[in-house]
Design an enzyme around this catalytic site. Sequence first.
Site, PDB file in Angstrom:
ATOM      1  N   ARG A 288      -9.382   8.232   1.152  1.00  0.00           N
ATOM      2  CA  ARG A 288     -10.081   6.942   0.680  1.00  0.00           C
ATOM      3  C   ARG A 288     -11.344   6.509   1.789  1.00  0.00           C
ATOM      4  O   ARG A 288     -12.595   6.160   1.567  1.00  0.00           O
ATOM      5  CB  ARG A 288      -9.381   5.892   0.255  1.00  0.00           C
ATOM      6  CG  ARG A 288     -10.004   4.528   0.049  1.00  0.00           C
ATOM      7  CD  ARG A 288      -8.873   3.525  -0.136  1.00  0.00           C
ATOM      8  NE  ARG A 288      -8.243   2.961   1.167  1.00  0.00           N
ATOM      9  CZ  ARG A 288      -8.696   2.080   2.047  1.00  0.00           C
ATOM     10  NH1 ARG A 288      -9.915   1.769   2.091  1.00  0.00           N
ATOM     11  NH2 ARG A 288      -8.019   2.109   3.380  1.00  0.00           N
ATOM     12  N   ARG A 289     -10.731   6.513   2.952  1.00  0.00           N
ATOM     13  CA  ARG A 289     -11.755   6.160   4.149  1.00  0.00           C
ATOM     14  C   ARG A 289     -12.530   7.014   4.453  1.00  0.00           C
ATOM     15  O   ARG A 289     -13.765   6.594   4.584  1.00  0.00           O
ATOM     16  CB  ARG A 289     -10.723   5.581   5.342  1.00  0.00           C
ATOM     17  CG  ARG A 289      -9.957   4.385   5.231  1.00  0.00           C
ATOM     18  CD  ARG A 289      -9.384   4.077   6.518  1.00  0.00           C
ATOM     19  NE  ARG A 289      -8.318   2.875   6.413  1.00  0.00           N
ATOM     20  CZ  ARG A 289      -7.145   2.726   6.664  1.00  0.00           C
ATOM     21  NH1 ARG A 289      -6.500   3.739   7.408  1.00  0.00           N
ATOM     22  NH2 ARG A 289      -6.654   1.603   6.581  1.00  0.00           N
TER      23      ARG A 289
ATOM     24  N   LYS B 216       0.788  -1.233   0.053  1.00  0.00           N
ATOM     25  CA  LYS B 216      -0.136   0.058   0.022  1.00  0.00           C
ATOM     26  C   LYS B 216       0.912   1.180  -0.195  1.00  0.00           C
ATOM     27  O   LYS B 216       0.439   2.466  -0.657  1.00  0.00           O
ATOM     28  CB  LYS B 216      -0.757  -0.042   1.266  1.00  0.00           C
ATOM     29  CG  LYS B 216      -1.800   0.970   1.294  1.00  0.00           C
ATOM     30  CD  LYS B 216      -2.678   0.655   2.417  1.00  0.00           C
ATOM     31  CE  LYS B 216      -2.485   0.994   4.040  1.00  0.00           C
ATOM     32  NZ  LYS B 216      -3.600   1.245   4.660  1.00  0.00           N
ATOM     33  N   ASP B 217       2.049   1.209   0.411  1.00  0.00           N
ATOM     34  CA  ASP B 217       2.811   2.508   0.723  1.00  0.00           C
ATOM     35  C   ASP B 217       3.772   2.526  -0.608  1.00  0.00           C
ATOM     36  O   ASP B 217       4.620   3.353  -0.677  1.00  0.00           O
ATOM     37  CB  ASP B 217       3.857   2.345   1.903  1.00  0.00           C
ATOM     38  CG  ASP B 217       2.962   2.310   3.114  1.00  0.00           C
ATOM     39  OD1 ASP B 217       1.695   2.736   3.192  1.00  0.00           O
ATOM     40  OD2 ASP B 217       3.469   1.634   4.285  1.00  0.00           O
TER      41      ASP B 217
ATOM     42  N   CYS C 161      -2.062  11.278  -4.382  1.00  0.00           N
ATOM     43  CA  CYS C 161      -2.735  11.036  -2.971  1.00  0.00           C
ATOM     44  C   CYS C 161      -4.019  12.276  -2.603  1.00  0.00           C
ATOM     45  O   CYS C 161      -4.506  12.092  -1.514  1.00  0.00           O
ATOM     46  CB  CYS C 161      -1.762  11.276  -1.904  1.00  0.00           C
ATOM     47  SG  CYS C 161      -0.930   9.578  -1.432  1.00  0.00           S
TER      48      CYS C 161
ATOM     49  N   ARG D 274      -2.730  10.716  12.781  1.00  0.00           N
ATOM     50  CA  ARG D 274      -1.247  10.229  12.160  1.00  0.00           C
ATOM     51  C   ARG D 274      -0.779   9.388  13.442  1.00  0.00           C
ATOM     52  O   ARG D 274      -1.237   9.615  14.421  1.00  0.00           O
ATOM     53  CB  ARG D 274      -0.420  11.485  11.833  1.00  0.00           C
ATOM     54  CG  ARG D 274      -0.643  12.082  10.532  1.00  0.00           C
ATOM     55  CD  ARG D 274      -0.447  11.408   9.273  1.00  0.00           C
ATOM     56  NE  ARG D 274       0.725  10.495   9.321  1.00  0.00           N
ATOM     57  CZ  ARG D 274       1.904  10.907   8.915  1.00  0.00           C
ATOM     58  NH1 ARG D 274       2.256  12.254   8.624  1.00  0.00           N
ATOM     59  NH2 ARG D 274       2.783  10.085   9.102  1.00  0.00           N
TER      60      ARG D 274
ATOM     61  N   ARG E 235      -2.111   5.478  17.161  1.00  0.00           N
ATOM     62  CA  ARG E 235      -3.539   5.722  17.043  1.00  0.00           C
ATOM     63  C   ARG E 235      -4.413   5.218  17.948  1.00  0.00           C
ATOM     64  O   ARG E 235      -5.370   5.862  18.425  1.00  0.00           O
ATOM     65  CB  ARG E 235      -3.703   5.208  15.671  1.00  0.00           C
ATOM     66  CG  ARG E 235      -2.966   5.929  14.465  1.00  0.00           C
ATOM     67  CD  ARG E 235      -3.469   5.778  13.140  1.00  0.00           C
ATOM     68  NE  ARG E 235      -2.380   5.947  12.221  1.00  0.00           N
ATOM     69  CZ  ARG E 235      -2.651   6.218  10.759  1.00  0.00           C
ATOM     70  NH1 ARG E 235      -3.930   5.895  10.492  1.00  0.00           N
ATOM     71  NH2 ARG E 235      -1.730   6.358  10.095  1.00  0.00           N
TER      72      ARG E 235
HETATM   73  N1  LIG Z   1      -0.696   4.036   5.589  1.00  0.00           N
HETATM   74  C1  LIG Z   1       0.124   3.281   6.527  1.00  0.00           C
HETATM   75  C2  LIG Z   1      -0.153   1.839   6.491  1.00  0.00           C
HETATM   76  N2  LIG Z   1       0.632   1.226   5.496  1.00  0.00           N
HETATM   77  C3  LIG Z   1       0.467  -0.301   5.570  1.00  0.00           C
HETATM   78  C4  LIG Z   1      -0.495  -0.351   6.760  1.00  0.00           C
HETATM   79  C5  LIG Z   1      -1.057  -1.557   7.174  1.00  0.00           C
HETATM   80  C6  LIG Z   1      -1.015  -2.859   6.640  1.00  0.00           C
HETATM   81  C7  LIG Z   1      -1.317  -3.025   5.192  1.00  0.00           C
HETATM   82  O1  LIG Z   1      -2.025  -2.691   4.524  1.00  0.00           O
HETATM   83  O2  LIG Z   1      -0.517  -3.759   4.872  1.00  0.00           O
HETATM   84  C8  LIG Z   1      -0.768   0.853   7.423  1.00  0.00           C
HETATM   85  C9  LIG Z   1      -1.598   1.163   8.513  1.00  0.00           C
HETATM   86  C10 LIG Z   1      -3.081   1.393   8.155  1.00  0.00           C
HETATM   87  O3  LIG Z   1      -3.556   1.845   7.209  1.00  0.00           O
HETATM   88  O4  LIG Z   1      -3.852   1.152   9.137  1.00  0.00           O
END
Ligand SMILES: NCc1[nH]cc(CCC(=O)O)c1CC(=O)O
Length: 309
Positions: A129-130, A81-82, A241, A147, A153
């Site tokens: 997105r969320r 995802k990153d 983003c 953050r 969190r």
């Molecule tokens: N943006 C940060 C991030 N990057 C990956 C994860 C969690 C695990 C994943 O998706 O593999 C998270 C934290 C989250 O969104 O809660």
Amino acid sequence: MRKIIVGSRRSKLALTQTNWFIDQLKAAGAPFEFEVKEIVTKGDKILDVMLSKVGGKGLFVKEIQQALFDKEIDFAVHSMKDMPAVLPEGLTIGCIPPRVDPRDAFISKDHIKFMDLPVGAVVGTSSLRRSSQLLLLRPDLEIKWIRGNIDTRLKKMQDGEYDAILLAAAGLKRMGWSEDVVTEYMSIEDCIPAVGQGALSIECRSEDEELLAELAKVSDPKTWKEVDAERTFLSEMDGSCQVPIAGFAESVGDEVELTGYIASPDAKQVFKKTIRGKDAIAVGKEVATALQAEGASEVIEKVKAEMDA
Ligand SMILES: NCc1[nH]cc(CCC(=O)O)c1CC(=O)O
């Protein structure tokens, strides 16, 4: 025996994922020794600003990619995802292990279910997105940016700053924390996951054939196909983003079914499309083209123009 230096961000989640992956390689008999090298990225240092405003995803990977180029490390374990949609020349994804739960987890005080939250309840998320998808279900909620690492969190919510938060189920499960904290899992339909959510990406130098051969042994073709469809969609949308964007693909037999989602930041315009097909790349492109034809491009252009203004 060759010693492989593995780059990892310093967060508990990053280190857990890195060590988990090294164990997979060891179990598969990879003829290496391993050493983990921690790297503090810009994304880890800047905690007080909305992530999408300061450069987005790339923030977590740039320094790690530089360390790969400089041969300070041999591979790095990222949350898929990153990862930016396009990798720099000379680096490649050498392995995608099996994906874990791709859903978003809803976590609230006193375990109140999402639809039972009182009017105006404060929900913490820093993801467009969320927030966009939550507001479609519950326009009355108040979204407040949050953050920090997962544990930060969770603490902020317990301290009363938020009535609820959302986190990727994958991160919580990898940490072994999901049982204790999750109130409920959002359905994929209600809260379409981020592109690559729940998957890992092992990045290495394209020319490191010895390592690539070992990485291939612990890779999962099914997840790879799904992620290919999702990331093709992401790169075709050129969303950056700043725009709420979601993409989730699932293998069905030898086909892959991809749902793409784009919305205006106020969630007044929503574009969503599901397409199934054998070729993951083609499916990713088709979903992007379909959303663009419906008007998603205008939403993206408008957001970009506002950014530059
Ligand atoms: N943006 C940060 C991030 N990057 C990956 C994860 C969690 C695990 C994943 O998706 O593999 C998270 C934290 C989250 O969104 O809660």
